[in-house]
Enzyme design. Structure first.
Site, PDB file in Angstrom:
ATOM      1  N   HIS A   1      68.917  27.169  24.277  1.00  0.00           N
ATOM      2  CA  HIS A   1      69.802  26.958  25.201  1.00  0.00           C
ATOM      3  C   HIS A   1      70.327  25.623  25.674  1.00  0.00           C
ATOM      4  CE1 HIS A   1      72.243  29.982  27.069  1.00  0.00           C
ATOM      5  NE2 HIS A   1      71.739  29.650  28.223  1.00  0.00           N
ATOM      6  N   ASN A  15      72.961  29.383  35.097  1.00  0.00           N
ATOM      7  CA  ASN A  15      74.231  30.346  35.286  1.00  0.00           C
ATOM      8  C   ASN A  15      74.850  29.344  36.918  1.00  0.00           C
ATOM      9  OD1 ASN A  15      71.513  30.453  36.665  1.00  0.00           O
ATOM     10  ND2 ASN A  15      72.260  32.957  36.630  1.00  0.00           N
ATOM     11  N   ASP A  26      75.123  25.677  23.131  1.00  0.00           N
ATOM     12  CA  ASP A  26      75.215  26.412  22.115  1.00  0.00           C
ATOM     13  C   ASP A  26      76.067  27.135  21.748  1.00  0.00           C
ATOM     14  OD1 ASP A  26      73.413  27.173  24.809  1.00  0.00           O
ATOM     15  OD2 ASP A  26      72.778  28.843  23.624  1.00  0.00           O
ATOM     16  N   ASN A  63      76.712  32.214  30.107  1.00  0.00           N
ATOM     17  CA  ASN A  63      76.559  31.763  31.895  1.00  0.00           C
ATOM     18  C   ASN A  63      77.666  30.754  32.319  1.00  0.00           C
ATOM     19  OD1 ASN A  63      76.123  34.562  32.484  1.00  0.00           O
ATOM     20  ND2 ASN A  63      73.925  34.286  31.857  1.00  0.00           N
TER      21      ASN A  63
END
Length: 199
Positions: free
Chosen positions: A24, A78, A103, A124
């Site tokens: 991520h 997020n 990503d 997110n």
């Protein structure tokens, strides 16, 4: 917004050592590679980001390349949009000069793709940026991480650490992603896209 305005290149990821080597965070890793190229360490900014303000690449004739702001958010994925929007407001940068590096589960591992606008694909970080900017019309550099093997939960997969044996390949991919960013900054998105997508 004129073409003289600096580019803002935001690498998505989560803060802290625990997340540093996860799939991520390949956006963070790409911004780290770019910062290393310009020989600068990120500094804390009151927007809730860490930034490097530098000139990237070399123009024809040998002059330093255009001004670029490299940034990562101090907040979790997020809630990335708030710090990014505050930084853009502070710097006077419009969405058409924003390039987000992130990503992407829907691309084969190590594939790179440039795009403008479109959906967030469940990401997110992108959702948060779109929400805070009120537009999807910003540029993205998608870094393929592939799909999780078997029945592994995608959330566990993206937050999983990159295995040590795969790190050399990821170092190469992040350098290739940094090349693509440099190409966008020097030649514009359309030319960079054509070069990247015909390799």
């Amino acid at each position: 917004m004129t073409s003289d305005s600096p580019w803002l290149v935001v690498g998505l990821g989560n803060p802290g050592a625990h997340y540093a080597s996860t799939r991520h965070n390949v956006g963070h890793l790409t911004v780290d590679a770019l910062a290393a190229r310009v020989g600068a360490a990120p500094v804390s900014h009151r927007s809730g980001t860490h930034v490097v303000d530098a000139r990237l690449g070399v123009l024809p004739g040998g002059a330093p390349g255009p001004r670029v702001i490299l940034a990562t958010s101090d907040s979790y994925m997020n809630t990335t949009g708030g710090p990014v929007a505050r930084l853009m407001s502070f710097l006077g940068i419009a969405p058409d000069r924003l390039l987000v590096v992130h990503d992407d589960l829907d691309l084969p591992v190590h594939d790179l793709r440039l795009k403008t606008g479109g959906g967030e694909g469940g990401h997110n970080g992108l959702k948060s940026i779109t929400q805070h900017l009120g537009t999807k019309d910003y540029h993205r550099l998608r870094i393929g991480i592939g799909r999780p093997p078997g029945r592994q939960d995608p959330a566990d997969f993206v937050l999983g650490r990159i295995p040590a044996k795969e790190r050399p390949d990821w170092d190469v991919t992040c350098e290739r992603a940094a090349d693509a960013v440099e190409d966008v900054v020097l030649r514009g998105l359309a030319s960079a896209q054509q070069t990247l997508h015909t390799r």
